[in-house]
Design a protein around this motif. Structure first.
Motif, PDB file in Angstrom:
ATOM      1  N   PRO A   8       9.726   1.749   0.888  1.00  0.00           N
ATOM      2  CA  PRO A   8       9.485   0.881   2.049  1.00  0.00           C
ATOM      3  C   PRO A   8       8.552   1.539   3.055  1.00  0.00           C
ATOM      4  CG  PRO A   8      11.831   0.980   1.548  1.00  0.00           C
ATOM      5  CD  PRO A   8      11.164   1.983   0.658  1.00  0.00           C
ATOM      6  N   GLU A   9       7.727   0.725   3.654  1.00  0.00           N
ATOM      7  CA  GLU A   9       6.761   1.118   4.688  1.00  0.00           C
ATOM      8  C   GLU A   9       5.640   2.009   4.175  1.00  0.00           C
ATOM      9  OE1 GLU A   9       6.858  -0.567   7.418  1.00  0.00           O
ATOM     10  OE2 GLU A   9       8.797  -1.390   6.850  1.00  0.00           O
ATOM     11  N   TYR A  57       0.205   0.699   6.915  1.00  0.00           N
ATOM     12  CA  TYR A  57       0.359  -0.668   7.395  1.00  0.00           C
ATOM     13  C   TYR A  57       1.606  -0.802   8.252  1.00  0.00           C
ATOM     14  CZ  TYR A  57       3.744  -1.054   3.501  1.00  0.00           C
ATOM     15  OH  TYR A  57       4.805  -0.866   2.631  1.00  0.00           O
ATOM     16  N   ASN A  58       1.604  -1.893   9.037  1.00  0.00           N
ATOM     17  CA  ASN A  58       2.772  -2.259   9.836  1.00  0.00           C
ATOM     18  C   ASN A  58       3.368  -3.502   9.193  1.00  0.00           C
ATOM     19  OD1 ASN A  58       4.393  -3.680  11.788  1.00  0.00           O
ATOM     20  ND2 ASN A  58       3.577  -2.287  13.344  1.00  0.00           N
ATOM     21  N   SER A  59       4.509  -3.337   8.537  1.00  0.00           N
ATOM     22  CA  SER A  59       5.059  -4.446   7.753  1.00  0.00           C
ATOM     23  C   SER A  59       5.426  -5.639   8.639  1.00  0.00           C
ATOM     24  CB  SER A  59       6.276  -3.984   6.949  1.00  0.00           C
ATOM     25  OG  SER A  59       7.301  -3.547   7.826  1.00  0.00           O
ATOM     26  N   GLU A  60       5.888  -5.378   9.852  1.00  0.00           N
ATOM     27  CA  GLU A  60       6.300  -6.496  10.708  1.00  0.00           C
ATOM     28  C   GLU A  60       5.114  -7.365  11.089  1.00  0.00           C
ATOM     29  OE1 GLU A  60       9.851  -5.939   9.825  1.00  0.00           O
ATOM     30  OE2 GLU A  60       9.360  -7.571  11.209  1.00  0.00           O
ATOM     31  N   ALA A 101      -3.981  -2.966   3.899  1.00  0.00           N
ATOM     32  CA  ALA A 101      -2.970  -2.184   3.172  1.00  0.00           C
ATOM     33  C   ALA A 101      -3.420  -1.933   1.738  1.00  0.00           C
ATOM     34  CB  ALA A 101      -1.626  -2.926   3.180  1.00  0.00           C
ATOM     35  N   SER A 119       6.438  -2.659  -2.657  1.00  0.00           N
ATOM     36  CA  SER A 119       7.548  -2.909  -1.731  1.00  0.00           C
ATOM     37  C   SER A 119       7.154  -3.952  -0.688  1.00  0.00           C
ATOM     38  CB  SER A 119       7.932  -1.593  -1.051  1.00  0.00           C
ATOM     39  OG  SER A 119       8.766  -1.838   0.059  1.00  0.00           O
ATOM     40  N   LEU A 120       5.991  -3.810  -0.123  1.00  0.00           N
ATOM     41  CA  LEU A 120       5.527  -4.741   0.902  1.00  0.00           C
ATOM     42  C   LEU A 120       5.396  -6.144   0.334  1.00  0.00           C
ATOM     43  CD1 LEU A 120       4.310  -5.456   3.678  1.00  0.00           C
ATOM     44  CD2 LEU A 120       2.093  -4.664   2.802  1.00  0.00           C
ATOM     45  N   ARG A 163       8.630  -7.995  -0.167  1.00  0.00           N
ATOM     46  CA  ARG A 163       9.180  -8.531   1.084  1.00  0.00           C
ATOM     47  C   ARG A 163       8.415  -9.770   1.520  1.00  0.00           C
ATOM     48  NH1 ARG A 163       9.537  -4.067   5.553  1.00  0.00           N
ATOM     49  NH2 ARG A 163      10.658  -5.723   6.625  1.00  0.00           N
ATOM     50  N   LEU A 214       4.304  -9.394   8.034  1.00  0.00           N
ATOM     51  CA  LEU A 214       5.309 -10.444   7.822  1.00  0.00           C
ATOM     52  C   LEU A 214       5.152 -11.567   8.850  1.00  0.00           C
ATOM     53  CD1 LEU A 214       8.404  -8.274   6.861  1.00  0.00           C
ATOM     54  CD2 LEU A 214       7.109  -9.805   5.378  1.00  0.00           C
ATOM     55  N   PHE A 224      -2.722  -7.353   4.978  1.00  0.00           N
ATOM     56  CA  PHE A 224      -2.493  -6.945   3.593  1.00  0.00           C
ATOM     57  C   PHE A 224      -3.779  -6.436   2.959  1.00  0.00           C
ATOM     58  CE2 PHE A 224       0.182  -6.650  -0.020  1.00  0.00           C
ATOM     59  CZ  PHE A 224      -0.644  -6.819  -1.121  1.00  0.00           C
TER      60      PHE A 224
END
Lengths: 97, 555
Positions: free
Chosen positions: B121-122, B74-77, B68, B127-128, B131, B80, B65
Motif C-alpha cells: 500500500p501507498e 503518489y497520494n492515494s487519497e 504514478a 495495490s493502488l 483500491r 481516489l 494515476f
C-alpha cells in the motif's frame, strides 16, 4: 517448408477476421481472396489486424519471423499482396532468401 | 438499441464484433480520447433507450494515476478523489440511460511497476489500482442499472493479448481475441439488463454428467469422483452446475435412457453431487430430444429462448440447434477435463440482480412437482386448489421487493397486460406519483413459499382507475391468483373513489393467455381489448385463496 503451409495460415487468419465482420462482408476462404486494392473489402483496421495476426501465427506455428507491415503494405498500390496467394508467395520468397 | 462505446483507444474492432453478433445492438463509437467529455454530453442528452460501455485506461482518466505509472510517488487519497468524481459521473449517466457498463481498470500488459513491492500500500501500482477498482465498484453499485465488467478476463484468453505493433500502428492496445472476449461480456450484460438471461440448463446424462453409459455398465461402474482424473472432472462439473442453482439457474435432464435406471444412478451413486431434488424436471426416455425439450419446457412454463442445452454428442446438439434456433447450444469440448471451465466461462446466466427467490428457486420447482402430483389425485381443480391452502400477501412495492418486481416486468411474457420493460429505477419513478400504486403478490401454500409472483400497476385518472400492469409469473397461473389480483385492483379503485376500473390489453406474440384470462375475469369488453369493471360493488376474492393485505388498499 512449403508455400501451401503459409497459405493455410493466411486463410486461417482470414477466417478469424471474418468473426468480426457481418455475414455479408465476410471474405471467401480461398487463395484468390483479395486482400488489397479495389477488389478487397478490407479497410485499414481489418488489414492491420490481419497482418499482425498472420505475423504472430507464422512465428508460433512455423517459427518464422517476417515483418509484413514494414514492407509497406499499408500504402496504396502494393500489388505483390493483392491476394492471399500473392502474400503467401511473397513470404515464401523472403524465407528462401 | 444504441450502445455508445466510450474509450481513449481504438475500439473499432470491438464495435465490429458487437455488430457481427447482435443485430439489435447498434454500437456507436464516441470521439476518440474524450471519455469524460463524452460522458457529460451523454448525461446532457439523456436517452432512456440507449446504453453506454466505458472502457478507458486509468492513466488517461486520472492525471494522478498517470504520474504514478511513471513511478513517481503518489497520494492515494487524491487519486481516489478523482475516481469518486468519475464514478459519480457514471452514476449520473446511468440515470439517463437504460444501463451503463464500465470495464475495470488494468495495468499495461507486462508492466511490473515496483516488482515485489507492487502490492505494498501507498507504494505499488497494483495495490493502488485494486483500491481504485473497488472504489469504482462501490460507487456505481448504487445505480442498479450499472455494472462493472472484469477486463482481466478478456486479456486472459490469449497468451499474447497486447501485440505492441498494434498499438504503435493503430492505437489498438489489444489483439482481436481480447476484443472478442470483451464483446461477449458486453452482449451478456446487455441481455441481462434486458431481462433475457438464460434460466435453465438442459443436461444429457451419459458422458455429460458422468463418464460412461449407465444402461450398459450400471450405476456402480460410472466414472464419477474417486481417484480417477476423468471421474474427478465430472464431479467438478456437477459441483459447478450445483453452484449455478444458487444463482437461480435451473437444471433439467434430457436423456435417452431408461428412466428407472437413470434415476437409480442419480439416487444411489455415492459420488453424485446432483440429486433428484436439484432438477426442476426431466425427460428420460427414448424419444427424440427436441420433442422432449419442447414438452419439458412447456411443463416448466419456460420459453426455448430461456434454455441452454449441454450434450456431449454433436449429433444431438445439432438436432436441438436446428429445431430451436433461439435455444443456446454451446459447442462442447470432447475432453471432460474442460467441462467445468467451459461452463464457468459461459455468460448466458448473467443477470442484473440476484434475489433470495433466485437462490431458492430449485426448491420451488421441487415443491411444484409435488403440487402437480397431488393435483392428479384430486377429482376437480377446485378441490385441488382448496387443498393447497394458498396464502397471498399483498403489499406495496418497496426497496426490498423492487429487484424481483423489475425481474417480473422484464422476464414475464404470457401473463403480462402491457409488457412494459422497465428498469428498477424506472419502476420506482413511475410508482412515486401520488395517483399511482404498485402492488405485489407473494404466494405460499402447504408445499412451500413460491415467492413474489405477481405485480399490478394502477393509475387514477379522475373517476376512472386504470390497470396499467397485470403481471403474473407463469408458475403461479391457473390458481385463482388472477382473481385475487383483480380483487385487489378493484378494492384500490373503490378506495380511491373511482367509478370504474379499466384495462387495455396490448398484444404481443407471447401474451395471448392474458387476453384469454381477462375474458374470464368478469369484466365487460367495452371495445376490442378494453376491459371494464364496475366499482359500484366489490369484486369477490377467490375462495381458494387466503388474502393478507394492508388495512385499506389505498395505503
Amino acid at each position: 517448408m512449403r508455400q501451401s503451409e503459409i497459405l493455410t495460415i493466411i486463410i486461417d487468419r482470414i477466417a478469424r477476421l471474418n468473426e468480426q465482420l457481418p455475414e455479408e462482408e465476410r471474405l471467401n476462404l480461398t487463395a484468390e481472396t483479395a486482400l488489397w486494392g479495389g477488389e478487397s473489402g478490407l479497410d485499414s483496421l481489418s488489414l492491420i489486424n490481419l497482418i499482425v495476426e498472420i505475423e504472430e501465427a507464422l512465428q508460433t506455428r512455423l517459427g518464422l519471423r517476417i515483418e509484413i507491415l514494414e514492407a509497406g503494405v499499408m500504402q496504396d498500390g502494393a500489388p505483390q499482396f493483392a491476394t492471399a496467394e500473392d502474400l503467401s508467395r511473397w513470404i515464401f520468397e523472403r524465407i528462401k532468401k | 438499441m444504441k450502445l455508445t462505446l466510450v474509450s481513449d483507444f481504438n475500439v473499432g474492432t470491438l464495435g465490429r464484433f458487437l455488430n457481427a453478433q447482435e443485430k439489435d445492438l447498434q454500437p456507436e463509437i464516441a470521439p476518440f480520447n474524450q471519455a469524460r467529455q463524452t460522458i457529460e454530453n451523454l448525461i446532457d442528452g439523456g436517452d432512456q433507450d440507449a446504453a453506454s460501455f466505458i472502457w478507458a485506461q486509468p492513466q488517461t482518466l486520472f492525471s494522478g494515476f498517470a504520474e504514478a505509472l511513471s513511478l513517481k510517488p503518489y497520494n492515494s487519497e487524491e487519486i481516489l478523489a478523482e475516481v469518486d468524481d468519475f464514478a459519480g459521473a457514471v452514476v449520473r449517466l446511468a440515470k439517463r440511460q437504460k444501463f451503463c457498463l464500465v470495464a475495470s481498470w488494468a495495468l499495461p500488459v507486462g508492466f511490473r511497476g515496483y516488482g515485489i513491492l507492487d502490492w505494498r500500500p501507498e507504494i505499488g501500482l497494483a495495490s493502488l489500482l485494486a483500491r481504485m477498482n473497488l472504489r469504482l465498484a462501490e460507487i456505481v453499485s448504487t445505480a442498479p442499472n450499472t455494472f462493472v465488467l472484469d477486463s482481466s478476463r478478456w486479456t486472459a484468453v490469449t497468451a499474447n493479448p497486447a501485440p505492441p505493433k498494434l498499438w504503435f500502428a493503430a492505437k489498438l492496445p489489444y489483439g482481436a481475441e481480447v476484443f472478442k472476449a470483451a464483446s461477449l461480456d458486453v452482449l451478456h450484460a446487455a441481455r441481462a439488463a434486458a431481462g433475457r438471461a438464460k434460466k435453465i440448463i438442459l443436461l444429457d446424462l451419459d458422458n455429460t454428467l458422468w463418464g460412461g453409459i449407465v444402461g450398459e455398465t450400471g450405476w456402480q461402474s460410472l466414472r464419477l469422483g474417486g481417484h480417477d482424473h476423468v471421474g474427478e472432472a465430472f464431479t467438478a462439473f456437477q459441483k459447478t452446475l450445483k453452484s449455478l442453482t444458487r444463482r437461480g439457474v435451473q437444471l433439467a435432464i434430457v436423456s435417452k435412457n431408461d428412466e428407472r435406471v437413470a434415476l437409480e444412478a442419480i439416487g444411489k451413486n455415492p459420488e453424485m453431487i446432483l440429486r433428484k431434488e436439484d432438477f426442476a424436471g426431466w425427460r428420460i426416455n427414448w424419444r427424440d430430444k427436441a420433442e422432449n425439450i419442447a414438452d419439458l419446457l412447456d411443463e416448466l412454463r419456460l420459453g426455448v429462448d430461456s434454455a441452454v442445452f449441454i450434450d456431449d454428442n454433436p449429433a444431438e446438439r445439432d438436432r436441438v440447434k436446428t429445431s430451436f434456433p433461439t435455444l443456446a447450444v454451446p459447442e462442447w469440448p470432447a475432453d471432460p477435463a474442460l467441462y467445468e471451465r467451459t461452463l464457468q466461462e459461459m455468460g448466458f446466466f448473467d443477470s442484473s440482480a440476484v434475489s433470495e427467490e433466485d437462490r431458492t428457486r430449485t426448491s420451488m420447482y421441487a415443491a411444484e412437482r409435488e403440487r402437480r402430483a397431488v393435483k392428479s389425485a384430486f377429482a376437480t381443480a377446485d378441490q385441488w386448489l382448496a387443498g393447497l391452502k394458498t396464502r397471498v400477501q399483498v403489499e406495496p412495492v418497496c426497496q426490498t421487493s423492487l429487484p424481483r418486481v423489475a425481474q417480473l416486468f422484464n422476464k414475464t411474457n404470457q401473463l403480462n397486460l402491457s409488457t412494459r420493460r422497465l428498469s428498477a429505477p424506472e419502476i420506482e419513478a413511475w410508482g412515486a406519483n401520488a395517483d399511482r400504486k404498485l402492488l405485489t403478490f407473494s404466494v405460499s401454500d402447504k408445499f412451500g413459499d413460491m415467492g413474489l409472483c405477481g405485480v399490478i400497476g394502477l393509475e387514477r385518472e379522475g373517476t376512472t382507475a386504470r390497470l396499467v400492469d397485470f403481471i403474473l409469473s407463469c408458475r403461479a397461473m391457473g390458481r385463482r391468483l388472477e382473481e385475487a389480483m383483480i380483487h385487489a385492483a378493484v378494492d384500490w379503485a373503490r378506495a380511491s373513489s373511482s367509478v370504474k376500473l379499466i384495462a387495455r390489453y396490448h398484444p404481443t406474440p407471447r401474451n395471448s393467455p392474458t387476453l384469454e384470462k381477462l375474458r374470464s375475469l368478469g369484466a365487460r369488453e367495452a371495445e376490442d381489448h378494453l376491459f371494464v369493471w364496475d366499482c359500484g360493488r366489490p369484486y369477490p376474492a377467490p375462495q381458494a385463496v387466503e388474502l393478507i393485505r394492508p388495512q385499506t388498499m389505498s395505503e
